[in-house]
Design a protein around this motif. Structure first.
Motif, PDB file in Angstrom:
ATOM      1  N   LYS A  93      31.881 -32.520 -82.489  1.00  0.00           N
ATOM      2  CA  LYS A  93      32.675 -31.463 -82.244  1.00  0.00           C
ATOM      3  C   LYS A  93      33.829 -32.197 -81.769  1.00  0.00           C
ATOM      4  O   LYS A  93      35.741 -31.432 -82.081  1.00  0.00           O
ATOM      5  CB  LYS A  93      32.181 -30.460 -80.860  1.00  0.00           C
ATOM      6  CG  LYS A  93      33.214 -28.871 -80.575  1.00  0.00           C
ATOM      7  CD  LYS A  93      32.468 -28.598 -79.845  1.00  0.00           C
ATOM      8  CE  LYS A  93      33.807 -27.248 -78.975  1.00  0.00           C
ATOM      9  NZ  LYS A  93      32.659 -26.303 -77.833  1.00  0.00           N
ATOM     10  N   GLN A  94      34.130 -33.100 -81.263  1.00  0.00           N
ATOM     11  CA  GLN A  94      35.024 -33.509 -80.482  1.00  0.00           C
ATOM     12  C   GLN A  94      35.799 -34.328 -81.400  1.00  0.00           C
ATOM     13  O   GLN A  94      37.201 -34.613 -81.425  1.00  0.00           O
ATOM     14  CB  GLN A  94      35.368 -34.614 -79.691  1.00  0.00           C
ATOM     15  CG  GLN A  94      34.572 -34.409 -77.953  1.00  0.00           C
ATOM     16  CD  GLN A  94      33.908 -34.985 -77.214  1.00  0.00           C
ATOM     17  OE1 GLN A  94      32.681 -36.354 -77.836  1.00  0.00           O
ATOM     18  NE2 GLN A  94      33.643 -35.798 -75.821  1.00  0.00           N
ATOM     19  N   LYS A  96      36.402 -33.844 -84.505  1.00  0.00           N
ATOM     20  CA  LYS A  96      36.975 -32.358 -85.661  1.00  0.00           C
ATOM     21  C   LYS A  96      38.043 -32.262 -84.556  1.00  0.00           C
ATOM     22  O   LYS A  96      39.174 -31.769 -85.377  1.00  0.00           O
ATOM     23  CB  LYS A  96      36.466 -31.007 -85.656  1.00  0.00           C
ATOM     24  CG  LYS A  96      34.870 -30.765 -86.683  1.00  0.00           C
ATOM     25  CD  LYS A  96      34.125 -29.841 -86.860  1.00  0.00           C
ATOM     26  CE  LYS A  96      32.941 -29.049 -86.108  1.00  0.00           C
ATOM     27  NZ  LYS A  96      32.924 -27.921 -86.308  1.00  0.00           N
ATOM     28  N   GLU A  97      38.150 -32.267 -83.092  1.00  0.00           N
ATOM     29  CA  GLU A  97      39.201 -31.819 -82.778  1.00  0.00           C
ATOM     30  C   GLU A  97      40.353 -33.264 -82.938  1.00  0.00           C
ATOM     31  O   GLU A  97      41.147 -32.852 -82.902  1.00  0.00           O
ATOM     32  CB  GLU A  97      39.338 -31.955 -80.789  1.00  0.00           C
ATOM     33  CG  GLU A  97      40.574 -31.324 -80.497  1.00  0.00           C
ATOM     34  CD  GLU A  97      41.098 -29.756 -80.687  1.00  0.00           C
ATOM     35  OE1 GLU A  97      42.044 -30.279 -80.607  1.00  0.00           O
ATOM     36  OE2 GLU A  97      40.507 -29.072 -81.824  1.00  0.00           O
ATOM     37  N   ARG A 100      41.864 -32.665 -86.070  1.00  0.00           N
ATOM     38  CA  ARG A 100      42.789 -31.517 -86.361  1.00  0.00           C
ATOM     39  C   ARG A 100      44.198 -31.536 -86.029  1.00  0.00           C
ATOM     40  O   ARG A 100      45.058 -31.787 -86.271  1.00  0.00           O
ATOM     41  CB  ARG A 100      42.098 -30.560 -85.467  1.00  0.00           C
ATOM     42  CG  ARG A 100      42.239 -29.181 -86.626  1.00  0.00           C
ATOM     43  CD  ARG A 100      41.097 -28.113 -85.532  1.00  0.00           C
ATOM     44  NE  ARG A 100      39.934 -27.127 -86.477  1.00  0.00           N
ATOM     45  CZ  ARG A 100      39.045 -27.822 -85.052  1.00  0.00           C
ATOM     46  NH1 ARG A 100      39.290 -28.372 -83.793  1.00  0.00           N
ATOM     47  NH2 ARG A 100      38.157 -26.637 -86.500  1.00  0.00           N
ATOM     48  N   LYS A 101      43.995 -32.594 -84.334  1.00  0.00           N
ATOM     49  CA  LYS A 101      45.119 -33.358 -83.826  1.00  0.00           C
ATOM     50  C   LYS A 101      46.220 -34.095 -84.812  1.00  0.00           C
ATOM     51  O   LYS A 101      46.825 -34.351 -84.742  1.00  0.00           O
ATOM     52  CB  LYS A 101      44.892 -33.982 -82.384  1.00  0.00           C
ATOM     53  CG  LYS A 101      44.738 -33.386 -81.946  1.00  0.00           C
ATOM     54  CD  LYS A 101      44.286 -33.753 -80.532  1.00  0.00           C
ATOM     55  CE  LYS A 101      44.013 -32.516 -79.196  1.00  0.00           C
ATOM     56  NZ  LYS A 101      43.222 -33.599 -77.603  1.00  0.00           N
TER      57      LYS A 101
END
Length: 114
Positions: A93-94, A96-97, A100-101
């Motif tokens: 999850k981290q 993926k974030e 995205r950034k």
């Protein structure tokens, strides 16, 4: 010495110099390859330590489509880990974030038809 013998001697010396230069170049290339392999092994070891198995799997899949992005992200993660800024392992999850950034920082080109 005759002129022909002198020419042969010079030619032989020149060939020996070329052979020695090529030998040095091959050793240099072999050393570069060895250094690159060691760097890759260290990088994989560090990533195994700082990423969860799911996050490593995501990076491996993404490497097939966007190898330059993955390389950039891996280097950033290693820098963060070596600076002591990562407190725990990075989850999927981290990751993926983070992706995205990074993707949002890239300029998107949009074509509008008139």
């Amino acid at each position: 010495m005759t002129d022909i013998e002198e020419i042969r001697r010079r030619k032989l010396l020149e060939l020996q110099r070329k052979a020695m230069a090529e030998e040095r170049e091959q050793v240099s290339e072999a050393q570069k390859e060895q250094i690159r392999r060691q760097f890759e092994i260290q990088k994989r070891h560090i990533l195994r330590r700082i990423l969860t198995p799911q996050a490593r799997s995501r990076l491996a899949n993404l490497r097939l489509a966007r190898p330059e992005l993955v390389e950039q992200l891996e280097l950033q993660l290693i820098q963060l880990a070596s600076a002591g800024q990562l407190r725990s392992r990075i989850t999927d999850k981290q990751l993926k974030e983070l992706l995205r950034k990074i993707s949002s920082k890239r300029r998107r080109i949009r074509i509008k038809r008139m």
